[in-house]
Write a protein that holds these residues in place. Structure first.
Motif, short mmCIF file in Angstrom:
data_model
loop_
_atom_site.label_atom_id
_atom_site.label_comp_id
_atom_site.label_asym_id
_atom_site.label_seq_id
_atom_site.Cartn_x
_atom_site.Cartn_y
_atom_site.Cartn_z
N ALA A 79 0.83 -1.21 0.00
CA ALA A 79 0.00 0.00 0.00
C ALA A 79 0.86 1.25 0.00
CB ALA A 79 -0.93 -0.02 1.22
N PHE A 80 1.97 1.22 0.74
CA PHE A 80 2.89 2.35 0.74
C PHE A 80 3.49 2.57 -0.64
CE2 PHE A 80 7.23 4.06 1.35
CZ PHE A 80 6.91 5.27 1.97
N VAL A 81 3.89 1.49 -1.30
CA VAL A 81 4.44 1.58 -2.65
C VAL A 81 3.42 2.17 -3.62
CG1 VAL A 81 5.21 0.20 -4.63
CG2 VAL A 81 6.17 -0.25 -2.37
N ALA A 82 2.20 1.65 -3.57
CA ALA A 82 1.16 2.13 -4.48
C ALA A 82 0.85 3.61 -4.23
CB ALA A 82 -0.11 1.29 -4.32
N ALA A 83 0.77 4.00 -2.96
CA ALA A 83 0.47 5.39 -2.62
C ALA A 83 1.58 6.32 -3.10
CB ALA A 83 0.28 5.52 -1.12
N ALA A 84 2.84 5.89 -2.91
CA ALA A 84 3.98 6.71 -3.34
C ALA A 84 3.99 6.90 -4.85
CB ALA A 84 5.28 6.08 -2.86
N MET A 85 3.73 5.83 -5.60
CA MET A 85 3.69 5.94 -7.05
C MET A 85 2.60 6.90 -7.51
SD MET A 85 4.16 1.98 -8.22
CE MET A 85 5.73 1.12 -8.11
N CYS A 86 1.41 6.76 -6.94
CA CYS A 86 0.28 7.62 -7.34
C CYS A 86 0.58 9.09 -7.04
CB CYS A 86 -0.98 7.18 -6.61
SG CYS A 86 -1.70 5.62 -7.18
N ASP A 87 1.04 9.36 -5.82
CA ASP A 87 1.24 10.75 -5.43
C ASP A 87 2.43 11.39 -6.13
OD1 ASP A 87 -0.90 10.22 -3.83
OD2 ASP A 87 0.03 10.89 -1.96
N CYS A 88 3.50 10.63 -6.31
CA CYS A 88 4.69 11.19 -6.96
C CYS A 88 4.47 11.46 -8.44
CB CYS A 88 5.89 10.28 -6.75
SG CYS A 88 6.58 10.34 -5.06
N GLN A 89 3.56 10.72 -9.07
CA GLN A 89 3.23 10.99 -10.47
C GLN A 89 2.76 12.43 -10.65
OE1 GLN A 89 3.35 9.51 -13.49
NE2 GLN A 89 2.12 11.08 -14.49
N ARG A 90 2.11 13.00 -9.65
CA ARG A 90 1.55 14.35 -9.76
C ARG A 90 2.51 15.44 -9.28
NH1 ARG A 90 -2.99 11.44 -8.28
NH2 ARG A 90 -2.67 11.82 -6.06
N THR A 91 3.73 15.08 -8.96
CA THR A 91 4.73 16.05 -8.50
C THR A 91 5.73 16.34 -9.62
OG1 THR A 91 6.34 14.40 -7.72
CG2 THR A 91 4.56 15.02 -6.20
N PRO A 92 6.62 17.34 -9.42
CA PRO A 92 7.67 17.61 -10.42
C PRO A 92 8.85 16.64 -10.31
CG PRO A 92 7.84 19.18 -8.63
CD PRO A 92 6.60 18.37 -8.36
N LEU A 93 8.55 15.37 -10.09
CA LEU A 93 9.57 14.32 -10.07
C LEU A 93 9.58 13.64 -11.43
CD1 LEU A 93 11.54 12.84 -8.04
CD2 LEU A 93 9.73 11.11 -7.83
N ASP A 94 10.77 13.31 -11.92
CA ASP A 94 10.87 12.71 -13.26
C ASP A 94 10.96 11.19 -13.24
OD1 ASP A 94 11.11 15.11 -15.16
OD2 ASP A 94 12.52 15.61 -13.57
N MET A 95 11.47 10.62 -12.15
CA MET A 95 11.54 9.17 -12.05
C MET A 95 11.61 8.76 -10.59
SD MET A 95 14.19 6.30 -13.71
CE MET A 95 14.52 7.34 -15.11
N LEU A 96 11.01 7.59 -10.30
CA LEU A 96 11.00 7.01 -8.97
C LEU A 96 11.57 5.61 -9.07
CD1 LEU A 96 9.90 7.63 -6.05
CD2 LEU A 96 7.76 6.54 -6.77
N MET A 97 12.62 5.31 -8.29
CA MET A 97 13.32 4.02 -8.40
C MET A 97 13.38 3.34 -7.03
SD MET A 97 16.41 5.16 -11.00
CE MET A 97 16.39 3.63 -11.93
N TYR A 98 12.60 2.28 -6.90
CA TYR A 98 12.47 1.53 -5.65
C TYR A 98 13.79 0.83 -5.29
CZ TYR A 98 10.51 -2.33 -2.75
OH TYR A 98 10.22 -3.25 -1.77
N TYR A 99 14.12 0.89 -4.00
CA TYR A 99 15.28 0.14 -3.50
C TYR A 99 14.76 -0.97 -2.58
CZ TYR A 99 19.91 -0.75 -1.52
OH TYR A 99 21.10 -1.34 -1.14
N ASP A 100 14.74 -2.24 -3.07
CA ASP A 100 15.66 -2.78 -4.03
C ASP A 100 15.01 -4.03 -4.60
OD1 ASP A 100 17.95 -3.54 -5.43
OD2 ASP A 100 19.26 -3.47 -3.72
N ALA A 101 15.21 -4.32 -5.89
CA ALA A 101 14.79 -5.59 -6.46
C ALA A 101 15.82 -6.69 -6.22
CB ALA A 101 14.55 -5.45 -7.97
N ARG A 102 16.98 -6.30 -5.75
CA ARG A 102 18.02 -7.28 -5.38
C ARG A 102 17.56 -8.08 -4.16
NH1 ARG A 102 21.74 -6.42 -1.36
NH2 ARG A 102 21.16 -4.23 -1.33
N PRO A 103 17.82 -9.39 -4.13
CA PRO A 103 17.41 -10.19 -2.97
C PRO A 103 18.12 -9.72 -1.70
CG PRO A 103 18.89 -11.44 -4.37
CD PRO A 103 18.52 -10.21 -5.14
N SER A 104 17.35 -9.16 -0.79
CA SER A 104 17.91 -8.61 0.43
C SER A 104 16.76 -8.28 1.37
CB SER A 104 18.71 -7.33 0.14
OG SER A 104 17.83 -6.29 -0.28
N GLY A 105 17.09 -7.78 2.54
CA GLY A 105 16.04 -7.33 3.46
C GLY A 105 15.26 -6.16 2.93
#
Length: 455
Positions: free
Chosen positions: A298-324
């Motif tokens: 839910a946090f990920v989905a909310a961040a994506m939705c809200d940041c789409q409407r801001t002057p941000l050009d890209m959002l890159m989640y940390y991390d798809a690498r296997p880790s905590g």
């Protein structure tokens, strides 16, 4: 009741890559370097492709064996002897990095290349120490870029547009001992960036050269920007939080800072973020659990939705690498490959593929929405996120206008909650260009609604 309105006739511009990641799919090593053999594809390649991840930043790849460990990505791994001839292909070891970047390409994803070194928590530092010759380091990076984009040294012609100089040079102050990311002073980094960015941009004017992957300190960033004369095609920065409004506020602050110093055309890229309530003790333990659960989704989905409407050009989640830090995939392979936070990436990609964001408004700060339209299809994401685990369910009314017609519109509602992994919950048919959908939304529940006009 929370009131949501979506106007499909009011364009807000392009959907932006808010579903990019750090690092790519998991792959198995093979001595002959063949990346086409099916048996070699890692357990999450199909899922990575399905989510349509647009970019994968390769920072911290050298922590993971399937990427190639300490032989991968980092400048000191590719050019292990700094005294060697910078123009001699024999001075470079590209093998593991070749393997890894080809795997990212196989997933239909573009590499966002971090030039520098992973974070070093160890007692002795190796790659985070300032290079003894800044100009030579820049020339080494020039040859790395030529290898991957121009075929130098039996290389490739990959479409890698973003080249980032270093990572989190502001993490530790000048007087700290055993610094984790930049072993020199702030002034030394300013000189280092100037030399490296100026050289690389002169060699590759068509590529995007930037950095510095700021850890957190906006006062450090202001000093950096105030003195900067070198190219800065993009400014990258990081934040970890448990409140989406904190992320949005920093997006606005970074954009204002860039504009203040004349970098109005410089892209703002948030290329490390994830759910963190606190960095120590019980709060860190809690964060590690929720990062892989429905609340993390839910946090990920909310961040994506809200940041789409801001002057941000890209959002890159940390991390798809296997880790905590990876909430997307279960690399222990004890159950399903995908965890709950994987699905917002898939959801957002549906909107991203449609291309055009449309106006979507929520009068409730806990209910997040984003919508997009194509030629004959439309879609929206809707989710309820609150960091308070005692929060009650919400009654939500969603008004959809401007999409549909006399022949009718078919809508499919997909549900992500504790029992459903973005499964089709039900179908709706409505007529005309206005439809009101009312529902009860438990906390941390996410919806994807796909709509298609009948012909």
């Amino acid at each position: 009741m929370a009131q949501i309105s979506v106007n499909f006739k009011r364009s807000m511009g392009k959907m932006k890559p808010m579903h990019a990641t750090n690092n790519g799919p998991s792959v198995s090593p093979r001595e002959d370097g063949d990346v086409t053999a099916d048996w070699r594809i890692g357990a999450n390649m199909a899922e990575f492709r399905a989510a349509g991840i647009p970019y994968a930043r390769n920072h911290d790849a050298s922590f993971f064996a399937r990427y190639g460990l300490e032989h991968t990505v980092d400048v000191v791994a590719i050019f292990p002897d700094f005294d060697a001839d910078v123009n001699d292909p024999a001075s470079y070891d590209f093998t593991c990095t070749d393997n890894y970047l080809q795997a990212i390409e196989m997933a239909g994803t573009k590499t966002f290349y971090r030039l520098g070194h992973r974070i070093e928590h160890e007692v002795k530092k190796y790659g985070t120490l300032p290079p003894k010759d800044f100009q030579k380091w820049a020339e080494i990076c020039e040859h790395i870029i030529r290898h991957y984009t121009e075929g130098w040294a039996d290389g490739f012609h990959m479409d890698i547009e973003y080249w980032e100089i270093w990572n989190e040079p502001d993490l530790d102050p000048d007087d700290a001992q055993n610094k984790r990311t930049w072993g020199g002073t702030k002034a030394e980094f300013f000189e280092f960036y100037h030399i490296a960015a100026t050289h690389l941009k002169s060699c590759f004017p068509h590529l995007k050269i930037g950095g510095p992957a700021l850890a957190s300190k906006l006062d450090w960033a202001e000093e950096f920007l105030a003195q900067l004369k070198a190219p800065l095609d993009f400014f990258s920065w990081h934040i970890y939080a448990c409140r989406v409004e904190k992320m949005v506020a920093k997006v606005q602050a970074v954009r204002a800072l860039l504009d203040k110093y004349g970098f109005t055309e410089t892209e703002s890229i948030l290329n490390e973020w994830n759910y963190v309530r606190g960095w120590h003790g019980e709060e860190m333990i809690y964060s590690n659990i929720q990062r892989k659960a429905l609340k993390g989704a839910a946090f990920v989905a909310a961040a994506m939705c809200d940041c789409q409407r801001t002057p941000l050009d890209m959002l890159m989640y940390y991390d798809a690498r296997p880790s905590g830090w990876c909430g997307m995939f279960d690399f222990a392979q004890l159950g399903k490959c995908t965890l709950k936070p994987y699905f917002p990436f898939y959801m957002f990609n549906v909107l991203y593929g449609l291309g055009t964001e449309v106006e979507s408004i929520s009068d409730d700060g806990d209910v997040h929405v984003c919508a997009a339209v194509g030629e004959s299809e439309a879609a929206l994401m809707l989710n309820y996120y609150n960091d308070d685990d005692t929060a009650d369910e919400k009654q939500v009314s969603v008004e959809l206008v401007g999409f549909g017609g006399d022949a009718g519109t078919e809508a499919e509602v997909y549900l992500l909650d504790d029992e459903h992994d973005l499964t089709l919950a039900y179908k709706l048919t409505f007529f005309g260009e206005r439809f009101v959908w009312e529902t009860t939304v438990p906390k941390h529940t996410c919806y994807l609604v796909k709509m298609k006009k009948r012909i």
